[in-house]
Scaffold this motif. Structure first.
Motif, PDB file in Angstrom:
ATOM      1  N   ASN A   1       5.090   1.310   7.195  1.00 37.00           N
ATOM      2  CA  ASN A   1       5.914   0.252   7.749  1.00 37.00           C
ATOM      3  C   ASN A   1       7.344   0.320   7.238  1.00 37.00           C
ATOM      4  OD1 ASN A   1       2.941  -1.419   7.426  1.00 37.00           O
ATOM      5  ND2 ASN A   1       3.947  -1.282   9.411  1.00 37.00           N
TER       6      ASN A   1
ATOM      7  N   PHE B   1       3.403  10.809   8.157  1.00 42.68           N
ATOM      8  CA  PHE B   1       3.331   9.680   7.226  1.00 42.68           C
ATOM      9  C   PHE B   1       4.191   8.511   7.700  1.00 42.68           C
ATOM     10  CE2 PHE B   1       1.092  11.746   3.614  1.00 42.68           C
ATOM     11  CZ  PHE B   1       0.303  10.670   3.256  1.00 42.68           C
TER      12      PHE B   1
ATOM     13  N   SER C   1       0.833  -1.196   0.000  1.00 38.53           N
ATOM     14  CA  SER C   1       0.000   0.000   0.000  1.00 38.53           C
ATOM     15  C   SER C   1       0.878   1.260   0.000  1.00 38.53           C
ATOM     16  CB  SER C   1      -0.888  -0.035   1.254  1.00 38.53           C
ATOM     17  OG  SER C   1      -1.647   1.137   1.367  1.00 38.53           O
TER      18      SER C   1
ATOM     19  N   LEU D   1       2.371   6.191   9.896  1.00 30.03           N
ATOM     20  CA  LEU D   1       1.424   5.295   9.220  1.00 30.03           C
ATOM     21  C   LEU D   1       2.129   4.184   8.449  1.00 30.03           C
ATOM     22  CD1 LEU D   1      -0.879   8.074   7.705  1.00 30.03           C
ATOM     23  CD2 LEU D   1      -1.484   6.560   9.604  1.00 30.03           C
TER      24      LEU D   1
END
Lengths: 238, 238, 238
Positions: B32, B27, B14, B30
């Motif tokens: 990984n 960001f 994503s 959010l």
């Protein structure tokens, strides 16, 4: 930039996309030609473009200008005219763009798409070529390439190319690569770039179902066209 | 960015593409993993990149560096070396890029395409990995992934990938996704990303007619590869 | 921008991509609609966006906002809310984005991908439409288009579109083109844009092998869909 870079790679050239002023001089040393496309103009980019054109001129390397949307805004036309002073080897646009650059009063440009036929722009283009001592190429149903005296007409290509973004930019990029390979005759190099690009689109169009598959097939053909296909398929009129 | 984002989506990741310094910290929370690609460098972007890498390091999240065109200009190399100080988890480049980053005198880089074979860069890459405590991946006919001690060789992939723009960037993006999923072993995660990307290109190449259709098939295969195909097709040598 | 421009060209529209503040006013005169997409936000772009929206409003031309990743960062949400004050004709987002813009406390957005179902966002969307006097369109398994009173549901499309980058942006671009053609009923124009885009993806999906070939087929179908196919394939519920 995506289609431009893939066009160049498919045709065997080696592109690098550079924006920063700080990098212009060193990248020009590595390159065989410089392409400036004013498509998505911004103040910092205009500065980079001028610096890059200056270094290309200084290094004696061909540089090519794509005056995207030349007639659309005064700001854009001004930036383009500043670049013209740095003497491009080749200017490639559609009829409206070339007419705008040539200062043709009365020419209009609806954004980046041409509203005038390329033949109407021929006189303006020849005058522009003589004024700046450059090659001018006008895209259209028939492409026109001139140095102000000599004129080569190219009759390759398919209409559906207009339904794919950046095909004009891509053919300019291919012309830059061809001029880099034959700097002694930029007029003929440009005409052949148009012919090969157009021919690749013709072969691709035979099995394309629309602009999506035409774009894919165009890159396949630019990579795969055989010398014999090119020799027999190119339609140039000198 | 187009091929990178589509590669990640096809593989089930994503992606979000973020440029603004102001957005970096939130960001990172959010995400990984963070991927920094210096391809189209600009002064404001360099600043954003440093801020983003700093926040990734602070948050203990893996961050990956793609030093595109590292050897081409002094400006570019300087920006990259500033980023290296922020300790990337993984650096992925071609042989010339890795040699430039490793400070290998005598290595040259012609724009973004490699002029040296990846095996020649192995010594430089291993030294770089030890100096910075990171994984170094070198793309080539055989891909090399090392942490400075251990070396994994990946023999998947097809030559025609070089005729598609941003495939190097795309494999780095896939490696970032794999490292995000297996942060405890970034070396093996990276090697598997190379293998899966290469395998997808091999399957796609069977029906591709050129780089246009290879790019389409690559995304189809990244989406559709079955576990069994991956297990039997991957060619890793530890 | 690549998929957005190709979507518009395939559907017969004429896009121009403009970033510079200096060009906003003149380009608005030439355009029939303005689309602002905050995807890759930067401080200078936010300024250009506000100027462009201001001129569109002044010229009485429809303008459309795509609040990409609205909930992801405070900086992004602030920029979007400044744009909302300039009264867009249409706002198109996924459920999380619309919920964020509507100030729905508790809504979360993981980057640019939706984590909430579109039906959950309906109440927020209707309230947003009434507050700003605009059309709100929410993408999802079923797309919802509302002016705050009336609601149209669109049941076209395939799930695999989510594995292609920028399909949300592309449907917003198509909606902008449809609204430009039917400014007297932006609600129905938007609903039909969703339906046609979704229908094109359905036809394309029949022969697609993954997201790579789906993207190609989508553009082919947007170009080639016959009136009869559209009339019989569109699934709108008023």
């Amino acid at each position: 930039m995506d289609l431009m870079a893939n066009t160049l790679l498919a045709a065997g050239a080696s592109p690098a996309m550079v924006h920063a002023t700080e990098e212009a001089e060193q990248f020009i040393q590595l390159a065989n030609a410089l392409l400036i496309n004013v498509g998505t103009l911004s103040p910092t980019w205009v500065e980079s473009m001028k610096v890059a054109a200056h270094f290309a001129q200084k290094a004696g390397k061909p540089w090519i200008l794509d005056p995207v949307g030349a007639g659309a805004t005064a700001h854009r036309l001004e930036a383009i005219m500043q670049l013209m002073k740095l003497r491009p080897t080749l200017v490639r646009g559609n009829a409206s763009e070339i007419m705008a650059v040539a200062g043709a009063a009365g020419a209009t440009s609806k954004g980046v798409d041409s509203t005038a036929e390329s033949t109407e722009a021929l006189e303006y283009g020849m005058q522009l070529a003589r004024t700046y001592g450059c090659i001018v190429a006008i895209s259209g149903a028939e492409d026109l390439v001139t140095d102000g005296e000599r004129l080569v007409r190219v009759a390759n290509g398919v209409k559906m190319l207009q339904s794919i973004t950046a095909t004009g930019c891509a053919v300019t990029a291919l012309a830059a690569a061809f001029v880099a390979c034959a700097p002694e005759d930029p007029l003929l190099a440009t005409a052949h770039a148009f012919a090969v690009f157009g021919l690749a689109s013709e072969v691709a169009a035979r099995s394309a179902k629309g602009p999506g598959s035409l774009r894919v097939g165009l890159l396949d053909q630019l990579y795969g066209l055989e010398e014999q296909q090119v020799l027999s398929g190119v339609r140039l009129r000198d």
